[in-house]
Design a protein around this motif. Structure first.
Motif, PDB file in Angstrom:
ATOM      1  N   ILE A  25       1.019  -1.158   0.111  1.00 18.12           N
ATOM      2  CA  ILE A  25      -0.072  -0.012  -0.172  1.00 18.12           C
ATOM      3  C   ILE A  25       0.788   1.538   0.087  1.00 18.12           C
ATOM      4  N   ASP A  26       2.010   1.363   0.786  1.00 16.66           N
ATOM      5  CA  ASP A  26       2.871   2.442   0.787  1.00 16.66           C
ATOM      6  C   ASP A  26       3.879   2.471  -0.249  1.00 16.66           C
ATOM      7  N   GLY A  27       3.854   1.573  -1.565  1.00 19.30           N
ATOM      8  CA  GLY A  27       4.525   1.566  -2.479  1.00 19.30           C
ATOM      9  C   GLY A  27       5.877   0.824  -2.575  1.00 19.30           C
ATOM     10  N   CYS A  28       5.917  -0.059  -1.531  1.00 23.91           N
ATOM     11  CA  CYS A  28       7.149  -0.904  -1.713  1.00 23.91           C
ATOM     12  C   CYS A  28       7.003  -1.983  -2.740  1.00 23.91           C
ATOM     13  N   CYS A  29       8.288  -2.065  -3.497  1.00 26.12           N
ATOM     14  CA  CYS A  29       8.383  -2.969  -4.694  1.00 26.12           C
ATOM     15  C   CYS A  29       9.209  -4.241  -4.178  1.00 26.12           C
ATOM     16  N   ASP A  30       9.785  -4.683  -3.114  1.00 24.92           N
ATOM     17  CA  ASP A  30      10.589  -5.618  -2.680  1.00 24.92           C
ATOM     18  C   ASP A  30       9.666  -6.773  -2.213  1.00 24.92           C
ATOM     19  N   HIS A  31       9.752  -7.781  -3.012  1.00 20.94           N
ATOM     20  CA  HIS A  31       9.036  -9.087  -2.952  1.00 20.94           C
ATOM     21  C   HIS A  31       9.189  -9.756  -1.597  1.00 20.94           C
ATOM     22  N   ARG A  32      10.432  -9.226  -0.951  1.00 23.22           N
ATOM     23  CA  ARG A  32      10.718  -9.897   0.357  1.00 23.22           C
ATOM     24  C   ARG A  32       9.774  -9.424   1.334  1.00 23.22           C
ATOM     25  N   LYS A  33       9.388  -8.098   1.221  1.00 18.10           N
ATOM     26  CA  LYS A  33       8.489  -7.262   2.143  1.00 18.10           C
ATOM     27  C   LYS A  33       6.986  -7.340   1.877  1.00 18.10           C
ATOM     28  N   VAL A  34       6.846  -7.498   0.526  1.00 15.56           N
ATOM     29  CA  VAL A  34       5.527  -7.447   0.073  1.00 15.56           C
ATOM     30  C   VAL A  34       4.722  -8.699   0.066  1.00 15.56           C
ATOM     31  N   GLY A  35       5.699  -9.840  -0.255  1.00 14.54           N
ATOM     32  CA  GLY A  35       5.171 -11.164  -0.502  1.00 14.54           C
ATOM     33  C   GLY A  35       4.758 -11.280  -1.937  1.00 14.54           C
ATOM     34  N   GLY A  36       4.568 -12.564  -2.346  1.00 21.65           N
ATOM     35  CA  GLY A  36       4.233 -12.872  -3.476  1.00 21.65           C
ATOM     36  C   GLY A  36       2.934 -13.408  -3.636  1.00 21.65           C
ATOM     37  N   PRO A  37       2.200 -13.570  -4.692  1.00 16.55           N
ATOM     38  CA  PRO A  37       0.738 -13.649  -5.219  1.00 16.55           C
ATOM     39  C   PRO A  37       0.489 -15.156  -4.163  1.00 16.55           C
ATOM     40  N   ASP A  38      -0.635 -14.962  -3.656  1.00 14.74           N
ATOM     41  CA  ASP A  38      -1.317 -16.048  -3.062  1.00 14.74           C
ATOM     42  C   ASP A  38      -2.142 -16.913  -4.169  1.00 14.74           C
ATOM     43  N   ASP A  39      -3.161 -17.815  -3.710  1.00 16.07           N
ATOM     44  CA  ASP A  39      -3.800 -18.733  -4.515  1.00 16.07           C
ATOM     45  C   ASP A  39      -5.029 -17.860  -5.245  1.00 16.07           C
ATOM     46  N   SER A  40      -5.331 -16.788  -4.539  1.00 21.10           N
ATOM     47  CA  SER A  40      -6.839 -15.944  -5.165  1.00 21.10           C
ATOM     48  C   SER A  40      -6.153 -15.517  -6.356  1.00 21.10           C
ATOM     49  N   MET A  41      -4.799 -15.067  -6.510  1.00 18.82           N
ATOM     50  CA  MET A  41      -4.381 -14.190  -7.531  1.00 18.82           C
ATOM     51  C   MET A  41      -3.523 -15.017  -8.422  1.00 18.82           C
ATOM     52  N   LEU A  42      -3.409 -16.407  -8.286  1.00 21.29           N
ATOM     53  CA  LEU A  42      -2.267 -17.018  -8.941  1.00 21.29           C
ATOM     54  C   LEU A  42      -2.699 -17.083 -10.476  1.00 21.29           C
ATOM     55  N   ASP A  43      -4.211 -17.233 -10.876  1.00 20.67           N
ATOM     56  CA  ASP A  43      -4.550 -17.353 -12.060  1.00 20.67           C
ATOM     57  C   ASP A  43      -4.144 -16.210 -12.854  1.00 20.67           C
ATOM     58  N   PHE A  44      -4.363 -14.944 -12.340  1.00 22.97           N
ATOM     59  CA  PHE A  44      -4.060 -13.732 -12.752  1.00 22.97           C
ATOM     60  C   PHE A  44      -2.703 -13.722 -13.288  1.00 22.97           C
ATOM     61  N   TRP A  45      -1.772 -14.166 -12.712  1.00 23.64           N
ATOM     62  CA  TRP A  45      -0.115 -14.003 -12.987  1.00 23.64           C
ATOM     63  C   TRP A  45      -0.092 -14.957 -14.028  1.00 23.64           C
ATOM     64  N   ILE A  46      -0.456 -16.151 -13.906  1.00 20.26           N
ATOM     65  CA  ILE A  46      -0.393 -17.212 -14.929  1.00 20.26           C
ATOM     66  C   ILE A  46      -0.832 -16.849 -16.226  1.00 20.26           C
ATOM     67  N   ASN A  47      -1.840 -16.141 -16.303  1.00 17.81           N
ATOM     68  CA  ASN A  47      -2.592 -15.763 -17.533  1.00 17.81           C
ATOM     69  C   ASN A  47      -1.606 -14.552 -18.166  1.00 17.81           C
ATOM     70  N   LEU A  48      -1.039 -13.653 -17.438  1.00 17.76           N
ATOM     71  CA  LEU A  48      -0.376 -12.390 -17.757  1.00 17.76           C
ATOM     72  C   LEU A  48       0.522 -12.983 -18.483  1.00 17.76           C
ATOM     73  N   VAL A  49       1.402 -13.886 -17.794  1.00 16.61           N
ATOM     74  CA  VAL A  49       2.759 -14.354 -18.378  1.00 16.61           C
ATOM     75  C   VAL A  49       2.510 -15.226 -19.613  1.00 16.61           C
ATOM     76  N   ARG A  50       1.535 -16.287 -19.450  1.00 19.69           N
ATOM     77  CA  ARG A  50       1.255 -16.996 -20.532  1.00 19.69           C
ATOM     78  C   ARG A  50       1.025 -16.334 -21.736  1.00 19.69           C
ATOM     79  N   ASP A  51       0.118 -15.134 -21.858  1.00 21.12           N
ATOM     80  CA  ASP A  51      -0.288 -14.389 -22.746  1.00 21.12           C
ATOM     81  C   ASP A  51       0.853 -13.353 -23.247  1.00 21.12           C
ATOM     82  N   ALA A  52       1.849 -13.298 -22.849  1.00 17.00           N
ATOM     83  CA  ALA A  52       3.028 -12.433 -23.126  1.00 17.00           C
ATOM     84  C   ALA A  52       3.559 -13.106 -24.488  1.00 17.00           C
TER      85      ALA A  52
END
Length: 199
Positions: A25-52
């Motif tokens: 929320i405060d704009g940090c882009c560091d994956h170690r502090k933000v965390g990665g995608p959880d199950d509820s958003m994994l399909d979003f990332w899979i489709n975004l990558v697969r369709d590139a």
């Protein structure tokens, strides 16, 4: 809420350069502090990558992704279905990595580029194909400053990091960049994906 469209971002004249990032929320882009995608958003990332058509990274992001995901794509042992699906999507797409310090790349779908990133991106944008998906922080910041990024996906996690790397740190914009919100999706986790286009 309507389904977030992650399909074919080609425009009529040039391929689009699409930037996607997880952030707090405060704009940090560091994956170690933000965390990665959880199950509820994994399909979003899979489709975004697969369709590139191409994935574009700087050295640091590339080394976070490769060989980790290609290794999972080759060996599913002990992995859950979401990770396997993402790994297979990632492994199926061509990648370019911009680096002066890497000696080479071992991944069969990867290509090392030592020229100026903007020169290679402009070449890629003029070739036919699906969108170019850009990841990381430093490389995207440079390309945003040059006006080359066409679309943005900011996935905002319900976390206040209080520290960490931000987009555009130390890279001045010539003028304020105005974006237009064209789509959004709220995930079960409370994360929100926001899709913006250049005005």
């Amino acid at each position: 809420m309507k389904k977030l469209d992650t399909q074919n971002f080609k425009c009529d004249e040039m391929r689009n350069l699409v930037y996607a990032i997880n952030l707090s929320i405060d704009g940090c882009c560091d994956h170690r502090k933000v965390g990665g995608p959880d199950d509820s958003m994994l399909d979003f990332w899979i489709n975004l990558v697969r369709d590139a058509g191409v994935l574009a990274y700087g050295r640091i992001t590339y080394e976070l992704m490769v060989p980790y995901w290609p290794d999972i794509a080759k060996n599913h042992s002990g992995q859950d279905k979401g990770d396997i699906d993402f790994a297979e999507a990632f492994d199926s797409v061509d990648k370019i990595v911009f680096s002066q310090s890497l000696n080479g790349v071992e991944d069969k779908r990867s290509r090392l580029v030592r020229t100026k990133p903007e020169d290679e991106i402009l070449k890629l944008k003029q070739q036919p194909g699906k969108y170019i998906l850009l990841g990381g922080v430093a490389l995207p910041s440079q390309l945003i400053a040059l006006g080359l990024v066409d679309e943005y996906y900011f996935v905002v996690h319900p976390v206040i990091a209080g520290e960490g790397r931000r987009l555009m740190e130390g890279i001045p914009l010539q003028e304020r960049l105005k974006l237009k919100l064209v789509d959004s999706k709220v995930f079960k986790s409370g994360s929100v994906a926001l899709r913006y286009m250049k005005n």
